[in-house]
Design a protein around this motif. Structure first.
Motif, PDB file in Angstrom:
ATOM      1  N   ALA A 320       0.811  -1.216   0.000  1.00  0.00           N
ATOM      2  CA  ALA A 320       0.000   0.000   0.000  1.00  0.00           C
ATOM      3  C   ALA A 320       0.847   1.270   0.000  1.00  0.00           C
ATOM      4  N   LYS A 321       2.117   1.164   0.380  1.00  0.00           N
ATOM      5  CA  LYS A 321       2.984   2.343   0.420  1.00  0.00           C
ATOM      6  C   LYS A 321       3.561   2.681  -0.955  1.00  0.00           C
ATOM      7  N   ASP A 322       3.420   1.804  -1.917  1.00  0.00           N
ATOM      8  CA  ASP A 322       3.797   2.029  -3.317  1.00  0.00           C
ATOM      9  C   ASP A 322       5.235   2.546  -3.467  1.00  0.00           C
ATOM     10  N   CYS A 360      11.388  -4.644  -3.944  1.00  0.00           N
ATOM     11  CA  CYS A 360      11.889  -3.268  -4.068  1.00  0.00           C
ATOM     12  C   CYS A 360      13.414  -3.244  -4.180  1.00  0.00           C
ATOM     13  N   ARG A 361      14.079  -4.076  -3.392  1.00  0.00           N
ATOM     14  CA  ARG A 361      15.547  -4.153  -3.489  1.00  0.00           C
ATOM     15  C   ARG A 361      15.980  -4.594  -4.890  1.00  0.00           C
ATOM     16  N   SER A 409       4.497   8.121  -0.527  1.00  0.00           N
ATOM     17  CA  SER A 409       4.097   7.668  -1.865  1.00  0.00           C
ATOM     18  C   SER A 409       2.907   6.723  -1.835  1.00  0.00           C
ATOM     19  N   SER A 410       2.143   6.689  -0.766  1.00  0.00           N
ATOM     20  CA  SER A 410       1.096   5.679  -0.567  1.00  0.00           C
ATOM     21  C   SER A 410      -0.029   5.787  -1.596  1.00  0.00           C
ATOM     22  N   VAL A 411      -0.691   4.649  -1.814  1.00  0.00           N
ATOM     23  CA  VAL A 411      -1.922   4.631  -2.605  1.00  0.00           C
ATOM     24  C   VAL A 411      -3.142   4.472  -1.693  1.00  0.00           C
ATOM     25  N   THR A 432       1.405  11.954  -1.763  1.00  0.00           N
ATOM     26  CA  THR A 432       0.339  11.614  -2.698  1.00  0.00           C
ATOM     27  C   THR A 432      -1.013  11.981  -2.088  1.00  0.00           C
ATOM     28  N   ASP A 433      -1.959  12.290  -2.949  1.00  0.00           N
ATOM     29  CA  ASP A 433      -3.271  12.761  -2.511  1.00  0.00           C
ATOM     30  C   ASP A 433      -4.162  11.561  -2.173  1.00  0.00           C
TER      31      ASP A 433
END
Length: 568
Positions: A320-322, A360-361, A409-411, A432-433
């Motif tokens: 969820a943190k994108d 991510c790594r 940067s979350s979604v 992010t909004d």
């Protein structure tokens, strides 16, 4: 004032939701007396123990939501008929989607049917001594099946098959377990002046029953609306299961909002969800979560940045943190600013988070192949993955201080605690909004659309290239956080709401003389001072608070245990 604080999966346990703000609230309102009624979510949570309790907590009663032994109650013919009628009525409302209509803000007869069925089950549990066995019985599943096949049922409900009916019945049994507790007598929640539910959903059920049986006013605090959580956490469930459980959550939310004296959402995002579910605007008081600003004071008051080219992300590592979008955005930033660095600070959230961190790594190594051979340390590689507690980042404040710009940067986001921490540190932010981000930022940071790496990169570049702007935004952000999001403002807001509710509530426990005539001044004011300085009906002199330990009980063992034995 005596307050019954009802929690689910949080305070007073060491782990769980809302434990910190509840602990700060209780400690900050030392002039009041608190009885804590806690619903636990797992055996592990119970084994981890409790937070240290302040003196104003006079009693703690706990009950598990993760398990429930069969109560062994055998219903007679009349009780079985009562259960079938009440449960069948509840199932009928869910299958017709009636409570969902109340989400438009218009009261409906179906909403009254939901409440009547709910309280009918509670009264049955009170009369017969329990409801667990009945909720697990074949009678419950058959009542649910009949409701799904009845004329007027929703198409998704009519399509429910036996496995789905069993899944819904199992969920309802768990959600309705508070109906079987023995908390709603004069020696329980019936003795408090005010019941404060720390969340909606299941946690609000004890408050609803205390109001129904004893007339105790109810205050509900929601930092995340349960109906919204249901939509987000059950994407893989079948349409029938999703529809029926959404109707249950919608009906419970509508009933809670209708009966509560006040609702205190933690932000405007939650407030809009409450209004969508039928909450009266006149009852709503937005109270932002209170955070301790002390750990961030030194960094916030000395906002000089030792790494003006560094971006910092802080939080739990999970999809969820994108972070994927953030890494792609950082690749664009590096093309424009080759000296830029990114520090990803946080631990993975469970197995899913660990897998996501590994992904991510791998992506970071792919995006920066020429620099990915060395270890992930600041200076050797433009992207580092770190955790709080190391020699370079011993505290959370040090993590925010290690960069010039903090990025979110979350979604999906509720109330962005990490963003407030960055603001308290005087850091300029790019977010992010999502969720309550815009409400929290209030013009003191840059906000971009979610899942848009290009927009995220452009905003970060704008701040990296303008130190004066970063300083202005950071100072404004710290001032806003200190004004709106501190523990002190949170405690003051709840103290005022407590007084307003009690002032509006009628006297419920009138003392009478031998002839049955009321004695309006028989209960001295000192009886509401923490410590029980005087017994309202003294026999042989006053009882002092030091004469008796804090009783701690559980739903499985109703005998009192001294606090020295029960508190862990």
């Amino acid at each position: 004032m005596r307050i019954g604080l009802v929690t689910e999966g949080g305070y007073p346990y060491v782990s769980g939701d809302a434990r910190l703000w509840c602990d700060r609230l209780v400690r900050g309102l030392a002039q009041h007396e608190f009885d804590v009624y806690a619903l636990s979510r797992s055996e592990r949570q119970e084994d981890e123990g409790w937070l240290p309790l302040p003196p104003q907590v006079s009693r703690v009663r706990t009950a598990p939501l993760w398990t429930a032994e069969d109560d062994g109650v055998g219903y007679g013919r009349r009780a079985r008929r009562r259960f079938a009628e009440c449960y069948g009525e509840l199932a009928a409302v869910l299958c017709t989607g009636g409570p969902a209509d109340a989400a438009e803000g218009v009261p409906t007869p179906e909403a009254d049917r939901f409440g009547n069925a709910l309280y009918g089950l509670a009264e049955l549990a009170r009369d017969e001594g329990g409801l667990v066995g009945a909720l697990r019985s074949e009678t419950a599943v058959r009542a649910l099946e009949r409701a799904c096949r009845a004329p007027g049922a929703l198409r998704t409900a009519r399509e429910a098959r036996v496995p789905e009916l069993l899944a819904v019945a199992t969920y309802l049994e768990r959600a309705l377990r508070p109906l079987s507790l023995d908390w709603y007598e004069d020696d329980g929640l019936g003795a408090v002046d005010l019941c404060h539910a720390a969340s909606g959903g299941t946690a609000a059920l004890p408050g609803l029953l205390a109001r129904h049986f004893c007339g105790v006013p109810l205050l509900v605090t929601e930092y995340g609306v349960q109906l919204r959580t249901h939509y987000l956490t059950r994407p893989d469930a079948s349409p029938a299961v999703r529809s029926l459980l959404a109707a249950f959550h919608g009906g419970l939310a509508a009933e809670t909002y209708a009966r509560a004296a006040f609702l205190t959402p933690g932000n405007a995002h939650a407030r809009r969800w409450q209004e969508r579910c039928g909450a009266d605007r006149e009852k709503i008081r937005t109270v932002y979560p209170g955070m301790d600003a002390t750990p961030f004071a030194e960094v916030g008051e000395s906002p000089q940045c030792a790494a003006p080219d560094t971006l910092v992300w802080v939080g739990r590592v999970e999809p969820a943190k994108d972070l994927i979008s953030l890494l792609h955005a950082f690749a664009e930033i590096r093309k424009e600013e080759p000296r830029a660095r990114l520090r990803v600070v946080g631990a993975p959230s469970g197995p899913e988070g660990a897998d996501y961190l590994g992904h991510c790594r791998a992506l970071a190594a792919q995006l920066f192949p020429d620099e990915a051979d060395g270890p992930h340390t600041v200076g050797d590689n433009p992207v580092s993955f770190e955790e709080i507690g190391g020699p370079e980042l011993p505290t959370t404040a040090d993590a925010y201080a290690s960069g010039a710009v903090t990025v979110l940067s979350s979604v999906v986001e509720g109330f962005p605690v990490g963003l407030v921490e960055a603001m308290l540190c005087g850091r300029a932010t790019v977010s992010t909004d999502v969720g309550a981000v815009v409400e929290v930022i209030g013009g003191t940071g840059l906000v971009v659309p979610p899942r848009n790496p290009r927009a995220l990169a452009e905003a970060c570049l704008a701040l990296l290239r303008d130190p004066a702007r970063r300083e202005r935004l950071g100072a404004a952000a710290r001032a806003r956080a200190l004004e709106l999001f501190t523990v002190e403002q949170n405690i003051a807001a709840f103290h005022g709401i407590y007084l307003e509710i009690v002032a509006r509530s009628p006297v419920r426990r009138m003392v009478v003389d031998a002839a049955g005539e009321p004695l309006p001044f028989a209960t001295p004011a000192e009886a509401h001072v923490p410590g029980r300085w005087a017994d309202p009906t003294p026999r042989g002199g006053p009882r002092w608070a030091t004469d008796a330990p804090v009783p701690v009980t559980t739903a499985r063992a109703a005998t009192a245990v001294p606090a020295t034995e029960g508190a862990r």
